[in-house]
Design an enzyme around this catalytic site. Structure first.
Site, mmCIF file in Angstrom:
data_model
loop_
_atom_site.group_PDB
_atom_site.id
_atom_site.type_symbol
_atom_site.label_atom_id
_atom_site.label_comp_id
_atom_site.label_asym_id
_atom_site.label_seq_id
_atom_site.Cartn_x
_atom_site.Cartn_y
_atom_site.Cartn_z
ATOM 1 N N ASP A 255 69.241 -46.857 66.792
ATOM 2 C CA ASP A 255 69.661 -48.070 66.077
ATOM 3 C C ASP A 255 70.911 -47.820 65.238
ATOM 4 O O ASP A 255 71.330 -46.684 65.016
ATOM 5 C CB ASP A 255 68.547 -48.537 65.131
ATOM 6 C CG ASP A 255 67.353 -49.084 65.886
ATOM 7 O OD1 ASP A 255 67.326 -48.974 67.127
ATOM 8 O OD2 ASP A 255 66.440 -49.607 65.221
ATOM 9 N N HIS A 398 68.272 -43.058 64.987
ATOM 10 C CA HIS A 398 69.505 -43.775 64.618
ATOM 11 C C HIS A 398 70.712 -42.972 65.098
ATOM 12 O O HIS A 398 70.729 -41.743 64.948
ATOM 13 C CB HIS A 398 69.541 -43.999 63.107
ATOM 14 C CG HIS A 398 68.413 -44.881 62.642
ATOM 15 N ND1 HIS A 398 67.134 -44.406 62.451
ATOM 16 C CD2 HIS A 398 68.371 -46.213 62.385
ATOM 17 C CE1 HIS A 398 66.348 -45.410 62.082
ATOM 18 N NE2 HIS A 398 67.078 -46.523 62.020
HETATM 19 ZN ZN ZN Z 1 68.446 -50.595 61.597
#
Ligand code: ZN
Length: 452
Positions: A255, A398
């Protein structure tokens, strides 16, 4: 030859032709010949070039219903008996119902050599009873030992592809009932020379057609699951990644990117190991690293939306939700040329307004590495390794941290060594869960826990 002679000869030829015509007209074609002709022209549509399954052809004309068959003779006893029994069954059923010379039964077959050992036979029959026509198909697959069944893995992967092919088919795809398609057991499988034919019975999937629906699943797509004798003859196409459902499947997701540094480092690892992941990027920073998104997409990674500005879409107004989604779509499309189908809601926060105003599949996760919190490569690695069986898991990371990119360098080879295949989220849903996703539905921990 003189002119006179030529004229004479010409006249006598005409006379002969006239006589012949009169003769032909006086004897109308016999009904049994008409029936034989009709049968022969139907038989012509069937080919048997592939096998040594020689046909025996017979015609049985009767005022109480006529039968013509072209039947293979197979040296494998069990297969030959099964096919013969089927022909007899069709004939007996027909004879019991037939009453007039308009009633007809035709049976023929096609044969396919799938490998040196495996042959597929498709028997077709066409019958007319009291003016109503019906067609049936029955398949037989056999090897030198007898009839063969597809094993569970091969059947499952074949049907996953078959369902896609049915939906893609422009003739009836849009009219197909998806629930019926998922649950249908009303189909037959046939080994052919280049793939497996899946033949759904008429009306099994849609009322739009009264014919069988046949789709062809090429061997190259299901190579890993094929019997050895067929696999040996299939050229594997390295440019097409295939999902091997005999392996454990796991989806890595990243992400908050794209990052012009770390997305590329993650992609380096994925490329090295011929693997893929799913990226949920933020609209507001996409134009900082468009090449990273393009590279990921080209490598077969799945690209999703993570909203435009990382707003909590559970708390946002409907207007704001729509704006976050559409503005991300716009920049996404500008960079990649298509719109995302997946949305990972920021913070995993989903409310009814989002569900009702979203045309995308909402994707959560089942394993949270907390990489944003630790920023420690070893802790990220440990959080994944300590999860136990990861088959079917969606792992959250991430793509904006150095520590995460470093963790990926170790995690990807570790996963592969431990029997996992890395797939995209959509592939996981399709191959592992066999789920046809619905827009606005949230696929998160609860879904994965209950389906794993
Ligand atoms: Zn996020």
């Amino acid at each position: 030859m003189s002119l006179k002679n030529s004229v004479k000869k010409c006249i006598s030829l005409i006379a002969a032709a006239v006589m012949l015509c009169t003769l032909l007209a006086s004897c109308a074609p016999k009904p049994q010949d008409v029936f034989k002709q009709e049968a022969d022209s139907w038989f012509e549509g069937f080919s048997d070039a592939q096998t040594a399954a020689k046909p025996t052809v017979s015609y049985q004309y009767s005022k109480n219903g006529s039968i013509a068959v072209s039947k293979p003779s197979i040296s494998v006893v069990e297969a030959d008996r099964s096919i013969s029994d089927y022909y007899e069954k069709l004939k007996n059923e027909f004879i019991n119902k037939a009453v007039s010379d308009e009633d007809k039964l035709l049976i023929s077959y096609k044969s396919f050599k799938a490998s040196e050992d495996i042959t597929g036979i498709e028997v077709s029959s066409k019958q007319t009873l009291s003016g109503t026509q019906s067609q049936y198909i029955k398949t037989f697959n056999y090897d030198s030992q007898g009839l063969v069944e597809l094993d569970d893995t091969l059947r499952r992967i074949t049907m996953i592809h078959a369902r896609d092919l049915v939906l893609e088919d422009q003739r009836y795809g849009s009219s197909v009932d998806k629930v019926k398609l998922k649950d249908s057991t009303d189909y037959q499988l046939l080994y052919t020379d280049s793939g497996i034919d899946v033949i759904y019975s008429s009306n099994a999937l849609t009322s739009q057609t009264d014919e069988h629906i046949t789709v062809h699943v090429p061997y190259s797509k299901i190579r890993f699951a094929l019997p050895e004798s067929i696999k040996a003859g299939v050229v594997s196409d390295d440019s097409v990644r295939t999902v091997d459902i005999t392996k454990k499947l796991v989806a890595l997701t990243f992400d908050d990117g794209p990052s012009s540094i770390y997305t590329d480092q993650i992609l380096d690892v994925l490329e090295t190991y011929d693997s893929v992941a799913t990226f949920f990027d933020l609209g507001c920073i996409m134009e900082n690293a468009p090449q990273a998104m393009q590279r990921a997409s080209q490598l077969g990674c799945e690209m999703g939306s993570h909203s435009y500005s990382h707003k909590n879409l559970k708390k946002a107004s409907v207007e704001k939700i729509k704006e976050e989604i559409s503005s991300t779509d716009a920049v996404f499309e500008k960079i990649l040329g298509y719109k995302p189908t997946l949305l990972r809601p920021p913070y995993g926060e989903v409310g009814s307004d989002l569900k009702e105003n979203c045309d995308k599949y909402l994707i959560g996760w089942s394993v949270d590495t907390l990489d944003w919190k630790y920023r420690d490569k070893d802790k990220v690695i440990e959080s994944v390794k300590s999860e136990g069986n990861l088959d079917g898991d969606v792992i959250l990371m991430h793509s904006i941290y150095k520590s995460t990119a470093q963790a990926v360098e170790e995690l990807v080879p570790w996963l592969i060594e431990n029997g996992y295949q890395l797939v995209t989220v959509s592939e996981l849903m399709k191959y592992r869960y066999e789920t046809e996703m619905e827009p606005g539905k949230y696929y998160a921990n609860q879904f994965f826990e209950s389906h794993k």
